[in-house]
Write a protein that holds these residues in place. Structure first.
Motif, PDB file in Angstrom:
ATOM      1  N   UNK A 440       1.280 -17.388  18.230  1.00  0.00           N
ATOM      2  CA  UNK A 440       2.301 -17.376  17.186  1.00  0.00           C
ATOM      3  C   UNK A 440       2.260 -18.679  16.400  1.00  0.00           C
ATOM      4  N   UNK A 441       2.071 -19.775  17.128  1.00  0.00           N
ATOM      5  CA  UNK A 441       2.037 -21.078  16.468  1.00  0.00           C
ATOM      6  C   UNK A 441       0.828 -21.170  15.535  1.00  0.00           C
ATOM      7  N   UNK A 442      -0.292 -20.585  15.931  1.00  0.00           N
ATOM      8  CA  UNK A 442      -1.486 -20.606  15.086  1.00  0.00           C
ATOM      9  C   UNK A 442      -1.230 -19.822  13.793  1.00  0.00           C
ATOM     10  N   UNK A 443      -0.569 -18.669  13.929  1.00  0.00           N
ATOM     11  CA  UNK A 443      -0.258 -17.851  12.744  1.00  0.00           C
ATOM     12  C   UNK A 443       0.636 -18.649  11.799  1.00  0.00           C
TER      13      UNK A 443
ATOM     14  N   UNK B  83      -9.090  -7.570  10.236  1.00  0.00           N
ATOM     15  CA  UNK B  83      -8.348  -8.834  10.232  1.00  0.00           C
ATOM     16  C   UNK B  83      -8.875  -9.727   9.118  1.00  0.00           C
ATOM     17  N   UNK B  84      -7.970 -10.279   8.306  1.00  0.00           N
ATOM     18  CA  UNK B  84      -8.394 -11.132   7.200  1.00  0.00           C
ATOM     19  C   UNK B  84      -9.128 -12.373   7.698  1.00  0.00           C
ATOM     20  N   UNK B  85      -8.825 -12.813   8.912  1.00  0.00           N
ATOM     21  CA  UNK B  85      -9.488 -13.987   9.468  1.00  0.00           C
ATOM     22  C   UNK B  85     -10.999 -13.774   9.522  1.00  0.00           C
ATOM     23  N   UNK B  86     -11.412 -12.556   9.887  1.00  0.00           N
ATOM     24  CA  UNK B  86     -12.852 -12.291  10.023  1.00  0.00           C
ATOM     25  C   UNK B  86     -13.556 -12.528   8.699  1.00  0.00           C
ATOM     26  N   UNK B  87     -13.008 -11.977   7.633  1.00  0.00           N
ATOM     27  CA  UNK B  87     -13.679 -12.111   6.328  1.00  0.00           C
ATOM     28  C   UNK B  87     -13.585 -13.543   5.826  1.00  0.00           C
ATOM     29  N   UNK B  88     -12.509 -14.233   6.141  1.00  0.00           N
ATOM     30  CA  UNK B  88     -12.385 -15.630   5.758  1.00  0.00           C
ATOM     31  C   UNK B  88     -13.444 -16.477   6.457  1.00  0.00           C
ATOM     32  N   UNK B 266     -14.511 -21.742  10.599  1.00  0.00           N
ATOM     33  CA  UNK B 266     -15.816 -21.084  10.709  1.00  0.00           C
ATOM     34  C   UNK B 266     -15.805 -20.079  11.860  1.00  0.00           C
ATOM     35  N   UNK B 267     -16.866 -19.333  11.914  1.00  0.00           N
ATOM     36  CA  UNK B 267     -16.960 -18.209  12.855  1.00  0.00           C
ATOM     37  C   UNK B 267     -16.774 -18.644  14.300  1.00  0.00           C
ATOM     38  N   UNK B 268     -17.443 -19.729  14.676  1.00  0.00           N
ATOM     39  CA  UNK B 268     -17.370 -20.143  16.087  1.00  0.00           C
ATOM     40  C   UNK B 268     -15.965 -20.582  16.469  1.00  0.00           C
ATOM     41  N   UNK B 269     -15.253 -21.212  15.531  1.00  0.00           N
ATOM     42  CA  UNK B 269     -13.899 -21.649  15.839  1.00  0.00           C
ATOM     43  C   UNK B 269     -13.001 -20.440  16.055  1.00  0.00           C
ATOM     44  N   UNK B 270     -13.158 -19.462  15.204  1.00  0.00           N
ATOM     45  CA  UNK B 270     -12.337 -18.254  15.310  1.00  0.00           C
ATOM     46  C   UNK B 270     -12.623 -17.553  16.640  1.00  0.00           C
TER      47      UNK B 270
END
Lengths: 475, 314
Positions: A440-443, B83-88, B266-270
């Motif tokens: 939640x904190x990350x979001x 998930x928008x994170x993936x495309x980001x 970046x991808x690895x962080x995600x």
């Protein structure tokens, strides 16, 4: 003459290969930092992590094991003052009780990972675990922590008085129904540090009491001091660069609002199934207040973590700084700070009510520990007045018991204890109590940063955060 | 004597018949015997984890006891792709790779060309040039993070001396990715330089001399003779840097934590966050498998189809 056949040389080569692979690779485990109590070789060897048979929940504490060998308790801690203090106190505890204590210290993220992995595999590598309060719901809901209520009720064991702790700590994080899953051994609150010399110079009588005053003072204290046309003194320092700090700068402004009747805290509902900061106006107002004040803080602060903000404040870049008081230890140290002797501390400003955000680290017994009774005795000692005094003397200036703030001896010696005591008398809140808190904190961090950098308005950012967090809580 | 030798040799062969058979078998299968240890290592450390990751990626992973949970088919993959994170992170990682890899190659070749000489001072300077590649990435990141500080960092201080206003190196989402890329280029250009220099030093002298005799200028010799001759070295360097750049993690983690506003996420962080901060191991495994598939398509496309790299030329 025929050339020699390569048979034996090949067989020899294969044998060497097998031997080398059989010897195994060295462990890639990150070495924990241990300073005062190096483990014996027997202790350094990892305990087996085969999952034990599921233990029955004890209604009474088990009988004390008869052991010829003295017990060694292993504690996992993090690289903060309370961790180092426990390390320093380990020999003293052994001298008092004969129980050896080994404290292993890891960085924040590594502590979390190690603990979760240990619990998941039913490991008993550590008897006692220190954890950030925000991890408590995850650990408790997965049944990883031992309920110490039966031990507290045992007349043959030392008692732990929960009402002697600062409100908002044990009662919020450790008590779940009739069960008690640990004790606080570190109390942190967001405190305002401010430059008395700059305030005096600007004719400001004292620290801001409200967020409106904070904004006004920040504006007055932002100036070009050397006439080169560039601002070199800012009204305040903040840090939006990591999830914890960005969340902290927002939540400290949220907490000052009056809590609606059906709420137990500002972020989630009582059942932790949905967000509340968009259903009421305080979430957006708090973020907007921060955005409105940002021109009076260094532009780069949006990417700062604790390190940068402390460095900049101690170099005299800002006049005010809000943070967990544990970050303030260097401010009046002449060896580390260019502003030593010019910093005072106060409670944070507010809007409507004196609500304050508090947190800290807790200590609990690993449910899979092989020495639960000995571990409980150690907990009870830390929870006692004697243990609290020892922790302060060992350098952990984040006292968790009320008597410290009522003591002239301590408040005169440590000025930061004064606002901490005032906060303890106010209405204190922990962060939102959910096992999804880290996520939640990350979001919130991502959306808050979108607002900080102007990509979204305060309302858009928090709306998106609420949508994502609600989806998360429904999983 | 011959008769005695022959009777002796026959008697030895008779007594060691099983050795002879083993010897013959070994000569026929020698390549598999020598490969066996490496194959075992690859199977245990490479194939098994991959198969396990595939299993986890199609299940709900239980953090409470680290068990795979129930089969959910492609649900984790669909969730990740929605998930928008993936495309980001795809966009950010792609941008990062496109900035650092060509820059490092170009700079590496230029510096290697400058050092391709027998001047006695050059080996000493070369040693200093290699220092960045020898420092741990985390230490490099901490160092540059301090230098990038907007108020008290040395870079903005130097810029202020020449009249340039301060830059929010790590606080401005439009600048942060370039700031991080500069650090990667600073650290890993020496690696490319070393590979390319080794390529230049291994070139046949007579070919270059022949070009000079034919009237080729320095630049003509460089672009028409020397660089084409070390094409394979450059391509190997580019593959290595490409694979490192797509996996960039530690430097970015320390410098920006993926911010500001996810501009350096970046991808690895995600993937790391999903796996080890939130323990969404099913989704993290799906991300890893997706990454493998993407790279399996991209690398041949870029380096074989695009740049005409041939496997047999390695």
């Amino acid at each position: 003459m025929r050339p020699p056949k390569p048979v034996w040389s090949i067989v020899l080569l294969l044998a060497i290969t097998v031997l080398l692979t059989h010897c195994g690779a060295p462990s890639t485990e990150v070495a924990p930092t241990q300073t005062s109590v190096p483990p014996t070789p027997a202790e350094a060897k990892a305990e087996p992590t085969t999952p034990p048979a599921a233990p029955a929940e004890p209604t009474t504490p088990p009988a004390a094991p008869t052991q010829a060998e003295p017990v060694t308790l292993k504690i996992i801690e993090t690289s903060e003052a309370h961790g180092y203090a426990l390390q320093k106190l380990a020999p003293k505890y052994e001298e008092m009780t004969g129980t050896k204590v080994v404290v292993e210290i890891f960085p924040y993220d590594a502590t979390y990972e190690k603990e979760v992995l240990m619990f998941s595999t039913g490991g008993s590598d550590y008897d006692l675990v220190a954890f950030d309060c925000i991890w408590a719901p995850l650990f408790q809901e997965n049944g990883w922590l031992l309920d110490i209520a039966p031990y507290m009720n045992d007349p043959d064991l030392p008692d732990i008085k929960l009402d002697e702790f600062i409100p908002g700590l044990a009662d919020y994080w450790d008590v779940v129904g009739d069960a008690v899953y640990g004790i606080p051994h570190d109390y942190t609150a967001v405190i305002l540090a401010y430059r008395t010399d700059l305030f005096e110079e600007a004719g400001i009588p004292g620290p801001p009491q409200t967020w409106e005053e904070f904004h006004e003072y920040a504006k007055r204290l932002t100036k070009d001091t050397d006439g080169d046309g560039k601002i070199d003194q800012y009204g305040f320092i903040w840090h939006g660069g990591i999830p914890d700090s960005a969340y902290g700068d927002w939540i400290v402004r949220v907490q000052g609002f009056k809590l609606p009747e059906d709420q137990i805290e500002h972020v989630l509902n009582a059942e932790a199934t949905e967000t509340r900061f968009m259903k009421y106006p305080y979430g957006v107002k708090a973020l907007q207040a921060l955005l409105d004040s940002m021109p009076y803080a260094p532009e780069g602060a949006v990417g700062w973590g604790y390190g940068e903000s402390i460095q900049n404040f101690t170099q005299g870049v800002g006049a005010m700084y809000l943070d967990w008081q544990v970050m303030f230890s260097e401010f009046n140290d002449p060896e580390k700070s260019a502003i030593a002797g010019k910093v005072a501390f106060a409670v944070p400003p507010t809007w409507e009510e004196k609500n304050y955000v508090v947190g800290g680290w807790h200590l609990a017994i690993n449910k899979f520990s092989k020495h639960p009774e000995e571990a409980y005795k150690f907990l009870a000692w830390i929870a006692s007045d004697e243990g609290q005094k020892a922790m302060i003397e060992a350098g952990s200036l984040t006292p968790y018991k009320k008597f410290v703030f009522e003591s002239e001896e301590y408040t005169s010696k440590y000025p930061v204890f004064v606002p901490m005591g005032q906060i303890a008398e106010g209405r204190t809140f922990g962060a939102a109590r959910t096992k999804h808190f880290v996520e939640m904190q990350q979001i919130l961090f991502e959306q808050l940063q979108a607002a900080f950098t102007g990509q979204k308005s305060a309302e858009e950012a928090l709306q998106q955060a609420a949508i994502e967090i609600d989806a998360l809580l429904q999983e | 004597m011959d008769g005695i030798d022959k009777r002796l040799a026959d008697s030895i062969d008779h007594r060691t018949g099983w050795l002879s058979q083993f010897d013959q078998w070994l000569e026929k299968n020698i390549k598999w015997c020598l490969l066996a240890p490496a194959l075992v290592v690859v199977l245990v450390l490479g194939v098994y984890p991959l198969v396990y990751a595939l299993e986890v990626s199609v299940s709900t992973f239980q953090i409470s006891d680290l068990s795979p949970g129930e089969f959910v088919g492609l649900a984790n993959y669909i969730k990740v792709l929605k998930d928008w994170h993936f495309w980001n992170v795809m966009r950010v990682t792609g941008s990062f790779v496109l900035i650092v890899v060509p820059t490092e190659l170009l700079l590496g070749i230029v510096i290697a060309a400058a050092f391709d000489s027998d001047h006695p001072i050059l080996p000493y300077i070369r040693t200093f040039l290699l220092i960045p590649a020898m420092i741990a990435p985390v230490a490099v990141a901490i160092l540059w993070r301090l230098m990038y500080q907007s108020e008290i960092g040395v870079i903005n201080y130097i810029l202020s001396l020449i009249g340039i206003s301060k830059v929010e190196w790590l606080g401005d989402p439009d600048v942060a990715l370039f700031s991080v890329a500069i650090v990667d280029i600073w650290q890993w250009t020496p690696f490319v330089f070393l590979l390319v220099l080794a390529g230049f030093r291994g070139l046949p002298v007579d070919v270059i001399e022949a070009a000079e005799i034919d009237g080729a200028s320095y630049l003509q010799s460089m672009f028409l003779v020397r660089i084409p001759l070390i094409k394979n070295v450059i391509l190997v360097a580019s593959i290595l840097r490409f694979l490192d750049a797509v996996r960039a993690y530690d430097t970015i983690y320390v410098m920006t934590y993926g911010g500001p506003a996810s501009s350096t996420d970046v991808y690895s962080m995600y993937t790391f966050r999903e796996a080890f901060k939130w323990f969404n191991l099913g989704e993290a495994a799906a991300l890893s498998i997706l990454f493998l598939v993407i790279l399996s398509v991209l690398v041949p496309l870029i380096f074989v189809k695009g740049l005409g790299f041939r496997i047999e030329n390695i």
